[in-house]
Enzyme design. Structure first.
Site, PDB file in Angstrom:
ATOM      1  CD  GLU A  78       5.340 -21.386  10.886  1.00  9.94           C
ATOM      2  OE1 GLU A  78       4.682 -21.347  12.462  1.00  9.94           O
ATOM      3  OE2 GLU A  78       3.939 -20.924  10.070  1.00  9.94           O
ATOM      4  CD  GLU A  86      -2.689  -1.049   2.269  1.00 13.98           C
ATOM      5  OE1 GLU A  86      -2.432  -0.576   3.326  1.00 13.98           O
ATOM      6  OE2 GLU A  86      -4.505  -1.456   2.213  1.00 13.98           O
TER       7      GLU A  86
END
Length: 303
Positions: A121, A90
């Protein structure tokens, strides 16, 4: 780490504990469930408030990195990784920064944004490799995000970043976290047990989103991307943003719709430049020179 060790590890984490206030949530009505969630969510801003000094230290570090041409790199797994990618993505349309100025990495790669990549992960080496591919250097800042504060992918990335001389920040939702121990700056808003045990996309995720909003927004304000409270480096890439750009010029200068549109046209649709031209009376070349001298900060250019 085997399952037995992991169970011991998770038992020590507040974010993995059972919340005594939600033990009977499965027996509540819809409105009661929502009220319970809302009540728990109210604790999140208070937890973030308690770590504002650490967030401020991180912002100052990020701004310094930007001034020397460095990047802000987020890295995380699952919800934490997705929130980092979201915040990074953004920044270009909101503040007209290059696409690679704020980078979001998620364990398992872009496909992990939409479908969990189990096992990614748990790989410390993968965290280091992802930073290697970015050619991380000492000018950069790495923010490792993990609600638990122990995600191996993030730990591997933070260890590698420190080896390269990059500044490091840990964002966890448990105090004295492992990633905090591996970072220069520790941001650890402790939100306590989740509404649903272990579902850290809830309070922990909300806390992380609030902190990430602060990191980039405050950094961009410090860089001069905001005048008063207006996004003056907006990239007007669609009709809605073009209208918003025109409105920003009107709000900053007090001119009418026609004058704002005309100024934007003369300024090649650069909002900051159009505002400076209108407020100062300078022509385009003079206004551009004034902005350059003011390091792109509109308030400096006006003063």
């Amino acid at each position: 780490m085997d399952t037995k060790d992991l169970l011991k590890d998770l038992a020590r984490l507040a974010s993995e504990g059972r919340n005594p206030d939600t033990l009977h949530i499965d027996r509540q009505s819809t409105l009661e469930i929502l009220t319970t969630i809302n009540t728990q969510d109210k604790q999140v801003p208070e937890a973030v408030e308690r770590v504002l000094p650490a967030i401020a230290a991180a912002v100052d570090t990020i701004v310094a990195a930007f001034h020397r041409g460095g990047r802000l790199v987020y890295m995380g797994a699952g919800t934490s990784g997705r929130l980092g990618v979201l915040d990074a993505s953004e920044c270009p349309p909101t503040f007209s920064v290059p696409d690679d100025m704020v980078v979001g990495l998620i364990a398992g790669g872009p496909q992990a944004m939409f479908r969990a990549q189990e096992g990614a992960e748990d790989n410390e080496q993968l965290g280091a490799q992802d930073l290697q591919r970015l050619e991380l250097n000492a000018n950069d800042v790495v923010v490792g995000i993990a609600a638990s504060g122990r995600t191996p992918y993030v730990l591997g990335g933070l260890h590698y970043a420190r080896q390269q001389g990059a500044a490091t920040v840990a964002l966890a939702c448990n105090g004295d976290s492992l990633i905090g121990q591996a970072a220069d700056i520790q941001i650890e808003p402790e939100v306590g047990p989740e509404v649903i045990t272990g579902s850290t996309r809830l309070k922990s995720g909300t806390a992380q989103k609030l902190v990430l909003n602060m990191l980039t927004t405050a950094s961009m304000i410090r860089l001069g991307k905001v005048y008063q409270n207006l996004m003056v480096d907006l990239n007007a890439s669609n009709l809605k943003l073009q209208a918003r750009a025109q409105r920003i010029v009107m709000q900053a200068t007090g001119v009418d719709e026609h004058a704002a549109a005309e100024a934007l046209q003369r300024a090649d649709q650069q909002v900051k430049l159009a505002i400076l031209m209108l407020l100062s009376g300078l022509d385009k070349a003079e206004a551009e020179a004034r902005l350059t001298h003011g390091q792109g900060v509109l308030r400096r250019a006006l003063e």
